[in-house]
Design an enzyme around this catalytic site. Structure first.
Site, short mmCIF file in Angstrom:
data_model
loop_
_atom_site.label_atom_id
_atom_site.label_comp_id
_atom_site.label_asym_id
_atom_site.label_seq_id
_atom_site.Cartn_x
_atom_site.Cartn_y
_atom_site.Cartn_z
N LYS A 1 0.95 -1.04 -0.03
CA LYS A 1 0.03 0.14 0.04
C LYS A 1 0.90 1.19 0.02
O LYS A 1 1.87 1.31 0.56
CB LYS A 1 -0.77 0.08 1.23
CG LYS A 1 -1.74 0.97 1.06
CD LYS A 1 -2.94 0.84 2.38
CE LYS A 1 -3.93 1.94 2.72
NZ LYS A 1 -4.61 1.67 3.95
N SER B 1 -9.50 1.51 2.93
CA SER B 1 -8.74 1.99 2.04
C SER B 1 -7.69 1.34 1.28
O SER B 1 -6.98 1.83 0.55
CB SER B 1 -8.26 3.35 2.99
OG SER B 1 -7.33 2.82 3.77
N SER C 1 -9.62 -0.93 7.21
CA SER C 1 -9.15 -0.83 5.71
C SER C 1 -8.42 -1.99 5.27
O SER C 1 -8.19 -1.87 4.08
CB SER C 1 -8.28 0.36 5.78
OG SER C 1 -8.84 1.74 5.64
N1 GLN Z 1 -12.71 3.55 6.60
C1 GLN Z 1 -12.23 3.97 7.73
C2 GLN Z 1 -11.91 5.38 7.60
O1 GLN Z 1 -12.14 5.88 6.58
C3 GLN Z 1 -10.91 3.32 8.16
C4 GLN Z 1 -9.94 3.63 7.31
C5 GLN Z 1 -8.66 2.70 7.65
O2 GLN Z 1 -8.83 1.70 8.31
N2 GLN Z 1 -7.50 3.26 7.30
O3 GLN Z 1 -11.24 6.18 8.59
#
Ligand code: GLN
Length: 470
Positions: free
Chosen positions: A64, A139, A163
């Site tokens: 990532k 994400s 994420s």
């Molecule tokens: N979807 C969650 C957010 O937008 C989690 C994001 C993540 O785990 N990095 O904060």
């Protein structure tokens, strides 16, 4: 052997550079560096005298784009870090390389890991390889999609609120968030430091477990990494027909609400039935503070983000945009041009909840409720439950562009943020399909009890057949 490793890595770079996964295709891969990958493969070949010391020899991995690597940019999916090359690499990458893995691609992501669909990337959305009209989740959507598309068997993602697990569920792969502190965060660009963890997306439970353990352990460069003994993965297939005898699996009723997608519910019920047939005992349990997890997360995570992202100001990081000349306008212009709308929203929320007069009402209260959420897990585990089983997400992958309301997007993390708030390990694995789309089942275990989590997951995977989504 040497030849095999070079061939495998060259083939993986070819797959990562295939236009079908690039910006004009699924938009999974943000960067590759063929020469660096080949050099790294040759390095593995030179050192691979003892294969036991290099359990990942010649395995291509994708990473990532918020995890620091030396040979490719680390952009965090943001134009504020376009072309930024880190002067150091993440500890996780150093460890994976030492064990023989080779980085072949950096993957697309929601800007600064804020999002659940990979639609908030400055470099355009990633498409779900199983249905390109749908989101891959986020994400870490690029990492989950890279595994699902067969580019690599293992990819690193990051978790602040789900994420890794949520995109793993949407793409039909395995996704692991280890215990907070199990793996080093050094070199992961910080979002919400008390929640952030690097996690693994993989084709199988075994791959996910081996990669998790390969990267675990105390790192002097991350004060929050734990000095806990690192287990080894027992990959002997279950000999008995009932390998889960003696295991009690909790079914938290709050994770199976009326509104749960009928197809997701059906797959979860079937998985619970499979657990029973493998010898496990299933018990309903209540975790009363679950409903508060989203509000608490969306105070704590933005609060920490507003502080962590202060460094992207055009002085320390980011291209400097002068504005009208004074320092304040330099910050303002750099940040309003460099950050996308979701990141700006989070910074505003975070600054608000930390501001004088609101700190006690929001941030401090959220911290207290966070403790209650952690206590729900303690209570379940001390009552004799070994692992909890839940759906990973309330629905299968949604259509690209379908979720436009930020709050609705936040709700797709409803079953995953609790494990980040409590710090316990959790994972998602494919448990079948509904209308052709993969469904993820989530296991949540006690602190540092990844071994039980992987054991239960492997038994389910074996019973369902690897790649239960296919
Ligand atoms: N979807 C969650 C957010 O937008 C989690 C994001 C993540 O785990 N990095 O904060």
């Amino acid at each position: 052997m040497a030849h095999d490793i070079l061939t495998a890595i060259t083939a993986a770079v070819d797959r990562a550079e295939d236009p079908r996964v690039g910006p004009d295709g699924l938009n999974i891969v943000l960067a590759t560096n063929r020469q660096a990958s080949i050099d790294a493969a040759n390095e593995v070949v030179r050192h691979e005298t003892d294969s036991a010391a290099m359990p990942l020899a010649g395995i291509p991995i994708a990473v990532k784009d918020n995890i620091a690597t030396l040979d490719t940019p680390t952009t965090c999916g943001s134009k504020i870090l376009r072309d930024y090359i880190s002067p150091y690499e993440a500890t996780m990458i150093t460890k994976l390389r030492a064990q023989g893995a080779v980085v072949v691609a950096k993957t697309n992501m929601d800007e600064f890991a804020m999002g659940s669909s990979t639609e908030h990337s400055s470099y355009g959305p990633t498409k779900n390889p199983l249905d390109p009209t749908r989101a891959p989740g986020g994400s870490s959507g690029g990492s989950a999609a890279a595994v699902a598309a067969g580019v690599v068997p293992i990819a690193l993602g990051s978790e602040t609120g789900g994420s890794v697990r949520q995109p793993a569920a949407f793409c039909g792969v395995v996704g692991v968030k280890p215990t907070y502190g199990r793996v080093s965060r050094f070199g992961l660009v910080a979002f919400g430091s008390s929640l952030d963890q690097i996690g693994v997306c993989a084709t199988t439970v075994r791959h996910a477990a081996v990669a998790t353990y390969a990267t675990a352990g105390r790192d002097p460069r991350d004060a929050t990494s734990a000095d806990a003994p690192v287990p080894t993965y027992d990959d002997r297939p279950a000999q008995s027909a009932t390998p889960l005898t003696g295991i009690t699996i909790g079914r938290p009723v709050e994770y199976f609400p009326e509104s749960l997608d009928a197809g997701v519910r059906a797959r979860c019920d079937a998985a619970l039935e499979t657990f029973r047939s493998l010898g496990a005992t299933i018990r309903d349990v209540s975790m009363p503070h679950t409903a508060l997890a989203i509000p608490v997360y969306y105070i704590i995570a933005p609060a920490e983000a507003s502080s962590n992202l202060a460094r992207f100001d055009g002085v320390r990081y980011g291209p400097r945009k002068r504005g009208s000349g004074d320092l304040h306008s330099l910050y303002e212009t750099t940040r309003s041009e460099g950050f996308g709308p979701e990141v700006q929203r989070r910074i505003l929320i975070g600054t608000y909840v930390l501001s004088h007069g609101y700190y006690d009402a929001y941030y401090k209260k959220a911290q207290s409720v966070r403790t209650l959420i952690a206590q729900d897990f303690d209570a379940a585990f001390t009552s004799g439950i070994d692992v909890l089983f839940t759906p990973t997400t309330p629905t299968p992958a949604f259509k690209l562009g379908a979720v436009t309301d930020p709050y609705e997007m936040y709700l797709s993390d409803i079953f995953t943020v609790t494990a980040n708030l409590a710090g316990v390990p959790a994972m998602s694995q494919p448990i079948g399909r509904v209308n052709g789309l993969p469904v993820g089942g989530q296991l949540i275990a006690k602190y540092f009890d990844e071994p039980t989590m992987f054991r239960v997951a492997a038994a389910l995977e074996q019973a369902l057949g690897e790649g239960a989504h296919r």
